[in-house]
Write a protein that holds these residues in place. Structure first.
Motif, mmCIF file in Angstrom:
data_model
loop_
_atom_site.group_PDB
_atom_site.id
_atom_site.type_symbol
_atom_site.label_atom_id
_atom_site.label_comp_id
_atom_site.label_asym_id
_atom_site.label_seq_id
_atom_site.Cartn_x
_atom_site.Cartn_y
_atom_site.Cartn_z
ATOM 1 N N LYS A 153 0.822 -1.210 0.000
ATOM 2 C CA LYS A 153 0.000 0.000 0.000
ATOM 3 C C LYS A 153 0.858 1.263 0.000
ATOM 4 C CE LYS A 153 -3.938 -2.145 2.339
ATOM 5 N NZ LYS A 153 -4.796 -2.135 3.561
ATOM 6 N N SER A 154 1.993 1.197 0.702
ATOM 7 C CA SER A 154 2.841 2.383 0.822
ATOM 8 C C SER A 154 3.557 2.733 -0.472
ATOM 9 C CB SER A 154 3.882 2.178 1.930
ATOM 10 O OG SER A 154 4.731 1.082 1.614
ATOM 11 N N ARG A 155 3.577 1.811 -1.463
ATOM 12 C CA ARG A 155 4.320 2.064 -2.694
ATOM 13 C C ARG A 155 3.427 2.104 -3.929
ATOM 14 N NH1 ARG A 155 9.689 1.567 -2.801
ATOM 15 N NH2 ARG A 155 9.320 2.932 -4.593
ATOM 16 N N LEU A 156 2.113 2.174 -3.718
ATOM 17 C CA LEU A 156 1.201 2.230 -4.857
ATOM 18 C C LEU A 156 1.375 3.534 -5.623
ATOM 19 C CD1 LEU A 156 -2.116 0.850 -3.307
ATOM 20 C CD2 LEU A 156 -0.603 -0.317 -4.936
ATOM 21 N N LYS A 157 1.265 3.453 -6.955
ATOM 22 C CA LYS A 157 1.287 4.649 -7.790
ATOM 23 C C LYS A 157 -0.124 5.226 -7.858
ATOM 24 C CE LYS A 157 5.089 2.633 -10.445
ATOM 25 N NZ LYS A 157 6.132 3.356 -9.705
ATOM 26 N N ALA A 158 -0.215 6.428 -8.412
ATOM 27 C CA ALA A 158 -1.474 7.173 -8.356
ATOM 28 C C ALA A 158 -2.642 6.417 -8.971
ATOM 29 C CB ALA A 158 -1.293 8.530 -9.040
ATOM 30 N N ASP A 159 -2.417 5.668 -10.033
ATOM 31 C CA ASP A 159 -3.506 5.001 -10.760
ATOM 32 C C ASP A 159 -3.681 3.538 -10.353
ATOM 33 O OD1 ASP A 159 -1.068 4.244 -11.773
ATOM 34 O OD2 ASP A 159 -1.752 4.141 -13.871
ATOM 35 N N GLU A 160 -3.077 3.110 -9.235
ATOM 36 C CA GLU A 160 -3.104 1.705 -8.842
ATOM 37 C C GLU A 160 -3.959 1.491 -7.599
ATOM 38 O OE1 GLU A 160 1.352 0.437 -10.469
ATOM 39 O OE2 GLU A 160 1.047 0.907 -8.344
ATOM 40 N N SER A 161 -4.551 0.311 -7.503
ATOM 41 C CA SER A 161 -5.324 -0.076 -6.325
ATOM 42 C C SER A 161 -4.651 -1.276 -5.669
ATOM 43 C CB SER A 161 -6.765 -0.418 -6.711
ATOM 44 O OG SER A 161 -6.789 -1.452 -7.688
ATOM 45 N N TYR A 162 -4.857 -1.404 -4.388
ATOM 46 C CA TYR A 162 -4.182 -2.454 -3.622
ATOM 47 C C TYR A 162 -4.814 -3.816 -3.861
ATOM 48 C CZ TYR A 162 -2.551 -5.240 0.298
ATOM 49 O OH TYR A 162 -2.014 -6.240 1.064
ATOM 50 N N GLN A 163 -3.970 -4.860 -3.981
ATOM 51 C CA GLN A 163 -4.401 -6.245 -4.024
ATOM 52 C C GLN A 163 -3.513 -7.065 -3.098
ATOM 53 O OE1 GLN A 163 -4.410 -6.978 -8.467
ATOM 54 N NE2 GLN A 163 -6.360 -7.961 -7.950
ATOM 55 N N SER A 164 -4.141 -7.867 -2.258
ATOM 56 C CA SER A 164 -3.380 -8.753 -1.386
ATOM 57 C C SER A 164 -2.779 -9.890 -2.207
ATOM 58 C CB SER A 164 -4.283 -9.325 -0.298
ATOM 59 O OG SER A 164 -5.245 -10.199 -0.875
ATOM 60 N N LYS A 165 -1.888 -10.656 -1.603
ATOM 61 C CA LYS A 165 -1.290 -11.794 -2.304
ATOM 62 C C LYS A 165 -2.338 -12.843 -2.677
ATOM 63 C CE LYS A 165 2.978 -10.882 0.170
ATOM 64 N NZ LYS A 165 3.849 -11.292 1.291
ATOM 65 N N PRO A 166 -3.268 -13.200 -1.779
ATOM 66 C CA PRO A 166 -4.331 -14.121 -2.208
ATOM 67 C C PRO A 166 -5.173 -13.570 -3.354
ATOM 68 C CG PRO A 166 -4.187 -14.109 0.175
ATOM 69 C CD PRO A 166 -3.294 -12.996 -0.310
ATOM 70 N N GLN A 167 -5.417 -12.271 -3.377
ATOM 71 C CA GLN A 167 -6.173 -11.693 -4.490
ATOM 72 C C GLN A 167 -5.389 -11.780 -5.797
ATOM 73 O OE1 GLN A 167 -6.876 -7.816 -2.770
ATOM 74 N NE2 GLN A 167 -8.951 -8.379 -2.076
ATOM 75 N N LEU A 168 -4.077 -11.590 -5.731
ATOM 76 C CA LEU A 168 -3.246 -11.773 -6.918
ATOM 77 C C LEU A 168 -3.298 -13.224 -7.386
ATOM 78 C CD1 LEU A 168 -0.091 -9.669 -5.929
ATOM 79 C CD2 LEU A 168 -1.868 -9.044 -7.584
ATOM 80 N N ALA A 169 -3.283 -14.160 -6.434
ATOM 81 C CA ALA A 169 -3.364 -15.573 -6.789
ATOM 82 C C ALA A 169 -4.692 -15.895 -7.472
ATOM 83 C CB ALA A 169 -3.188 -16.437 -5.539
ATOM 84 N N ILE A 170 -5.776 -15.285 -7.003
ATOM 85 C CA ILE A 170 -7.087 -15.481 -7.624
ATOM 86 C C ILE A 170 -7.061 -14.994 -9.067
ATOM 87 C CG2 ILE A 170 -9.464 -14.638 -7.597
ATOM 88 C CD1 ILE A 170 -9.316 -14.741 -4.521
ATOM 89 N N ASP A 171 -6.485 -13.823 -9.299
ATOM 90 C CA ASP A 171 -6.373 -13.294 -10.671
ATOM 91 C C ASP A 171 -5.570 -14.245 -11.548
ATOM 92 O OD1 ASP A 171 -7.857 -11.104 -9.981
ATOM 93 O OD2 ASP A 171 -6.157 -9.715 -9.872
ATOM 94 N N ILE A 172 -4.488 -14.796 -11.006
ATOM 95 C CA ILE A 172 -3.652 -15.721 -11.763
ATOM 96 C C ILE A 172 -4.450 -16.957 -12.166
ATOM 97 C CG2 ILE A 172 -1.743 -17.365 -11.525
ATOM 98 C CD1 ILE A 172 -0.225 -15.198 -9.995
ATOM 99 N N ILE A 173 -5.215 -17.514 -11.235
ATOM 100 C CA ILE A 173 -5.995 -18.720 -11.546
ATOM 101 C C ILE A 173 -7.043 -18.422 -12.610
ATOM 102 C CG2 ILE A 173 -7.626 -20.401 -10.584
ATOM 103 C CD1 ILE A 173 -6.056 -20.224 -7.964
ATOM 104 N N ARG A 174 -7.673 -17.272 -12.512
ATOM 105 C CA ARG A 174 -8.646 -16.884 -13.549
ATOM 106 C C ARG A 174 -7.980 -16.859 -14.930
ATOM 107 N NH1 ARG A 174 -10.864 -12.627 -9.861
ATOM 108 N NH2 ARG A 174 -12.879 -13.382 -9.078
#
Length: 438
Positions: A153-174
Motif C-alpha cells: 500500500k505504501s508504494r502504490l502509484k497514483a492510478d493503482e489499487s491495492y491487491q493482497s497476495k491471495p487476491q493476486l493468486a485469484i487473478d492468476i488462476i482466472r
C-alpha cells in the motif's frame, strides 16, 4: 537493403528463440534476447549483465541493459508465445497448479514496490520486493506459468489499487483457466490456506485443492461436539532428488466429517509430533483419500523446488534495475529460459522411459553427447539443465577466449573451437510440432 542475419549462439537455443523472432523488429534486440537466454542458463553464480556480456563475447552489458530498460518490445507478446508453447507441450493433460510467493531483500527504496514486508525466503520482515508465482506440474516436470508483483500500500502509484497476495493468486488462476489449462488440483502454502477469500474462490469454481494451514487454524463447531484425532497411517513419500522418506498421516475431524477435511502429517515421532517435523493441511478432495492426500500434497514441494531453481540457477534476483517494467522483462525472460529446460527435461525423461520418438532417441542416447563424463542420465529439471550447460560450454569458451585469440592468433585453436561448436549445433531433440507452434 537486405537485413543482416542475427548472430548465431547455440543450436538448441537458436531454435527455441526463433519462435519469438516476430516480437523483435530490430535484429540487435533479437540477438540480446538470445544472449540473455545463454547467460541465464550459464553456471555463473551472479547473472549480472556485465557477466553475461563476458560469456557471449560482448564488450560490456550496455546493449543488454538497453534491451531491458528502453528498447521497444512488448513483454506481453513474449509471455503469450511462451504460454502457447506450454499448452502445445502438455496438450490436454491436467496440471497440478502450484501457487507461491517469493521475495528478495533490497536496499533503499529506489526500486519500484520495495517496502518493509515479510520475506518468506528469510522467514522474517525486511526491506524487499515480493511476487506471487504460479507453476504447473505435469508428469514430474515443472512449467512456469505466471507471476504478478505484490504492490504494498505504501508504494502504490497514483492510478493503482491495492491487491493482497491471495487476491493476486485469484487473478492468476482466472487467467490460467481462460487460457484453457485443466487444473487437476491447486497446491498452496498457509498464506493462501488461511485466506477465506482464496478458499471461497476455489470452492466457487469447484477446484480441488490441498493447502497448508496453521496449527492453530480455527474451525467452527456446534456445541457439545469434540475434535477427534484418528490413528496414524504410514506411507513412503518419494522426494525430489532424495531417497524415499517414511511419513505418517492422520485425519483430524472437527465434530463430524465435512466436505472439507483436515490432516496432520509428520516425519517425526507419532507419540508426540513436534510442529517442526509436522504440518497441517486442508483439502476438499473426496473419497477414501487417506492413502493419497499426503503424497498429493507433497507435490507442493514442486513449488519450492521449482522456484528454488529459478532463484539459484537462473538469476531471478540478479537484476540491477529499478523500474518494474524492466524487472518484469527480466523475470519474463527467466521464465522463458526456465521453459527451455522444462521442454528438454520432458524429452530426456521420455527417452529414459523408452517413450521418446526414434529421432530423439538417437540424439540423446547414448552417442555422441552421452559419452561426456558429466552427462547425466537423470529425469529431473536440474539434470536437464546440467546437460544443456555442457552443450553451451564451447560457446562460452569462445566468448572468453576470442579477445586472446585476437592478441595471439592461433588458427588451429580457433578452428577447433568452431568445429566443437558446430558439433553442439547438431543437438536437436525438441519435437518439430513444438518448434513450429508459434
Amino acid at each position: 537493403m537486405e537485413l543482416r542475419q542475427p548472430v548465431a549462439t547455440v543450436g538448441f537455443i537458436d531454435d527455441y528463440c526463433l519462435l519469438y523472432r516476430a516480437v523483435f523488429e530490430d535484429v540487435r534486440l533479437y540477438e540480446c534476447f538470445k544472449w540473455l537466454h545463454v547467460g541465464m542458463l550459464s553456471p555463473v553464480s551472479r547473472k549480472t549483465l556485465p557477466e553475461i556480456a563476458k560469456l557471449v563475447g560482448l564488450k560490456d552489458g550496455q546493449s543488454l541493459h538497453h534491451f531491458l530498460r528502453d528498447a521497444l518490445w512488448q513483454v506481453e507478446q513474449v509471455r503469450a508465445i511462451r504460454l502457447h508453447l506450454i499448452r502445445q507441450q502438455i496438450g490436454s493433460r491436467p496440471i497440478s497448479l502450484c501457487i507461491d510467493e517469493t521475495g528478495d531483500v533490497k536496499k533503499g527504496n529506489t526500486t519500484d514496490y520495495v517496502a518493509r514486508q515479510y520475506i518468506g525466503n528469510i522467514g522474517t520482515t525486511a526491506n524487499g520486493i515480493v511476487s506471487v508465482n504460479a507453476y504447473a506440474v505435469v508428469d514430474g516436470i515443472t512449467y512456469p506459468l505466471l507471476f504478478k508483483i505484490y504492490k504494498p500500500k505504501s508504494r502504490l502509484k497514483a492510478d493503482e489499487s491495492y491487491q493482497s497476495k491471495p487476491q493476486l493468486a485469484i487473478d492468476i488462476i482466472r487467467e490460467i483457466q481462460t487460457m484453457g489449462f485443466t487444473i487437476e488440483r491447486v497446491l498452496a502454502d498457509s498464506l493462501y490456506g488461511e485466506s477465506s477469500e482464496f478458499i471461497s474462490f476455489l470452492q466457487q469454481l469447484q477446484l480441488p485443492y490441498i493447502v497448508a494451514i496453521r496449527s492453530n487454524h480455527g474451525v467452527l463447531m456446534p456445541k457439545a461436539q469434540r475434535v477427534r484425532y484418528n490413528r496414524w497411517h504410514a506411507y513412503d513419500q518419494p522426494l525430489v532428488q532424495h531417497p524415499t522418506q517414511r511419513r505418517y498421516i492422520r485425519e483430524i475431524i472437527f465434530g463430524t466429517r465435512r466436505s472439507v477435511r483436515y490432516y496432520q502429517i509428520t516425519k517425526g515421532s507419532t507419540d508426540n509430533p513436534d510442529n517442526a517435523d509436522s504440518w497441517f493441511i486442508m483439502t476438499n478432495l473426496t473419497g477414501d483419500i487417506i492413502g493419497s492426500v499426503g503424497s498429493q500434497y507433497t507435490l507442493r514441494a514442486w513449488i519450492e523446488y521449482g522456484f528454488k531453481q529459478v532463484k539459484n540457477e537462473l538469476g531471478w534476483h540478479d537484476y540491477r534495475l529499478t523500474d518494474y517494467k524492466s524487472i518484469e522483462r527480466w523475470w519474463e525472460i527467466i521464465f522463458s529460459a526456465y521453459l527451455v529446460v522444462s521442454l528438454h527435461a520432458d524429452v530426456f525423461k521420455r527417452c529414459q522411459q523408452g517413450e521418446g520418438d526414434e529421432a530423439a532417441e538417437s540424439t540423446v542416447h547414448p552417442l555422441p553427447f552421452g559419452q561426456h563424463r558429466d552427462w547425466e542420465m537423470g529425469t529431473t529439471w536440474k539434470s536437464a539443465l546440467n546437460n544443456l550447460r555442457l552443450l553451451i560450454q564451447p560457446y562460452w569458451c569462445w566468448g572468453w577466449l576470442e579477445q586472446w585469440i585476437q592478441v595471439f592468433p592461433i588458427p588451429g585453436l580457433k578452428r577447433a573451437l568452431h568445429q566443437l561448436m558446430d558439433w553442439m549445433d547438431t543437438f536437436r531433440i525438441l519435437p518439430e510440432r513444438l518448434l513450429m507452434a508459434a
